[in-house]
Design an enzyme around this catalytic site. Structure first.
Site, short mmCIF file in Angstrom:
data_model
loop_
_atom_site.label_atom_id
_atom_site.label_comp_id
_atom_site.label_asym_id
_atom_site.label_seq_id
_atom_site.Cartn_x
_atom_site.Cartn_y
_atom_site.Cartn_z
N GLY A 14 12.66 -4.42 -11.07
CA GLY A 14 13.36 -4.97 -12.23
C GLY A 14 12.49 -5.85 -13.10
O GLY A 14 12.48 -5.70 -14.33
N LYS A 215 12.70 11.72 -7.69
CA LYS A 215 11.97 10.55 -7.19
C LYS A 215 11.72 10.68 -5.69
O LYS A 215 10.61 10.42 -5.21
CB LYS A 215 12.74 9.27 -7.48
N CYS A 271 8.59 2.32 -0.59
CA CYS A 271 9.18 3.61 -0.98
C CYS A 271 8.94 4.75 0.00
O CYS A 271 9.88 5.45 0.37
CB CYS A 271 8.65 4.02 -2.36
N ARG A 435 -10.53 1.50 5.83
CA ARG A 435 -10.39 1.84 4.41
C ARG A 435 -11.65 2.43 3.79
O ARG A 435 -11.64 2.77 2.61
CB ARG A 435 -10.01 0.58 3.62
#
Length: 459
Positions: A14, A215, A271, A435
């Site tokens: 938001g 999505k 997500c 990484r």
């Protein structure tokens, strides 16, 4: 014409979304509302509190629009009553109990927000699903809205496709903006807002259900690529191949591309896992067990990516971590964000603590309070055998360490001063780079054993 917008939810979605929208739409008055007073105070920078969301470039945008046409408050009902358009940007976590626990999305916050809209909206109101939601969530929303006698509603789906760490650029220069709805007038009104800064060729309009599913599908495909390259990284380590060379070769194929093919300790964030579990739940709901099994394997492989790192550390350090110190560099799930949701570091640190390690954790953006919240109690609810502390610097994290473990790809970890760090560590000492983001040749020159993901053997 839309003149007043309300966004319910002042979180990672938001806040940045509305800040950029306010920047490009000075004629639209935007109110971001949340019941969390502390969070709202942070957005308003009251008492010099830092922003609740760290995103490069966000502060600059806020300085242009805050108090001009972007406002943050806890007056949820008041903002809804004035709005022509209301964005739903509240949290939709995975259910922890009851039917669908561990897979289905918990829509409690969505339902509560919808009931607030039904009670407070006045006149024609466009409601926009900005949160990631299960397909046909709009059906449930419409049932709530039909109880209202004060307003008429149209529901649109406008899922966000921004990545944490690059959210502002993703919002300012999106690959695409997706607007789904079954009312063309409402669809065009929202598309027109984005048209203030996004070329019409990048604004895609669909029906409501396609937008809701797109999505989930997008995140599932991206998560699948991460799990796929991590599986290949494990194979590279076993065979002597180098995952960077493999990645470069397959990424040059334009049918595949190079994005999301970097190996690491597994995907995290708000997500990917949540949306994969939701997709699995939907597939099972509609009797598509083979489809559910396929996507479930992506989640399971992500867990394997994390577990194998902690197991390898234990094995390398003579089978025990008791009375040994591990420096963990990076706790956020990726660089350029302070978000720790589903971060691979959580599970890996818990495993190390379970084996009795003492851990010094460094992260330039994650607060000690958040680390405490995630690690104070073990995953099984019992206190851990080891101890942890939030280190104030890289040097203090590595002081007396038996091993250094790099879990987040922060830029400052790329050029570490291994001469100084190695001198302060116990020997033999190890460096585990999950990484491929640091100068291991210099670490090896200082007598440290090194491992990097996707390259065979210790060096």
């Amino acid at each position: 014409m839309v003149k007043n917008i309300c966004c319910i939810g002042a979180g990672y979605v938001g806040g940045p979304s509305m800040a950029v929208m306010a920047d490009y739409c000075p004629g639209v008055d935007i109110h971001v509302v949340d019941i969390d007073q502390k969070r709202i105070d942070s957005w308003n920078n009251l008492n010099d509190t830092p922003l609740p969301v760290y995103e490069p470039g966000l502060q600059n945008v806020l300085e242009r629009v805050r108090s001009r046409n972007l406002h943050f408050s806890t007056d949820v009902m008041g903002a809804i009553s004035k709005a022509d358009m209301v964005f739903l940007s509240v949290n939709t976590p995975t259910k922890q109990r009851g039917h669908g626990a561990g897979a289905a999305s918990d829509l409690t916050y969505i339902e509560n927000a919808a009931r607030q809209i039904a009670e407070s909206a006045r006149g024609r109101t466009i409601v926009v699903e900005r949160s990631t939601l299960p397909v046909r969530t709009a059906d449930g929303l419409s049932k709530i809205f039909r109880q209202s006698t004060n307003s008429s509603f149209e529901i649109l789906s406008n899922p966000e496709f921004m990545a944490e760490g690059t959210a502002i650029d993703d919002l300012q220069n999106p690959d695409r903006v997706l607007v789904g709805g079954n009312n063309n007038v409402a669809v065009n009104e929202l598309a027109g807002i984005y048209g203030n800064w996004v070329d019409s060729s990048r604004i895609i309009t669909t029906n409501l259900w396609s937008a809701e599913l797109a999505k989930l599908t997008s995140n599932a495909f991206l998560a699948q690529r991460i799990s796929s390259i991590n599986a290949i990284a494990g194979l590279c380590e076993a065979t002597g191949a180098d995952v960077e060379e493999v990645r470069s070769a397959i990424g040059a194929d334009r049918r595949i591309g190079s994005e999301f093919l970097r190996p690491g300790p597994g995907f995290g964030g708000s997500c990917f896992k949540k949306d994969l579990l939701n997709l699995i739940y939907l597939a099972e709901h509609y009797g598509l067990e083979e489809v559910a099994c396929y996507w479930r394997s992506v989640v399971e492989l992500n867990g394997w990516s994390q577990k194998r790192i902690s197991r390898m550390i234990v094995k390398s350090l003579f089978g025990t971590l008791r009375d040994k110190r591990i420096a963990v560099l990076g706790f956020a799930f990726k660089a350029d964000t302070n978000d720790t949701r589903e971060s691979p570091s959580i599970g890996i640190c818990r495993d190390l603590l379970h084996d009795g390690a003492n851990i010094g954790i460094h992260d330039p953006r994650v607060e000690e309070e958040m680390i405490d919240k995630l690690l104070a109690i073990g995953e099984d609810g019992a206190p851990s055998a080891g101890r942890y502390e939030k280190a104030s610097s890289i040097e203090s994290a590595c002081e007396g360490a038996d091993a250094v473990l790099i879990l987040t790809d922060w830029q400052e970890y790329r050029n570490l001063n291994w001469a100084n760090l190695a001198a302060s560590m116990r020997h033999p000492g190890w460096v585990f780079d999950a990484r491929r983001g640091t100068n291991l040749a210099e670490a090896e020159a200082e007598g440290l054993e090194t491992w990097e993901i996707g390259r065979g053997g210790m060096h």
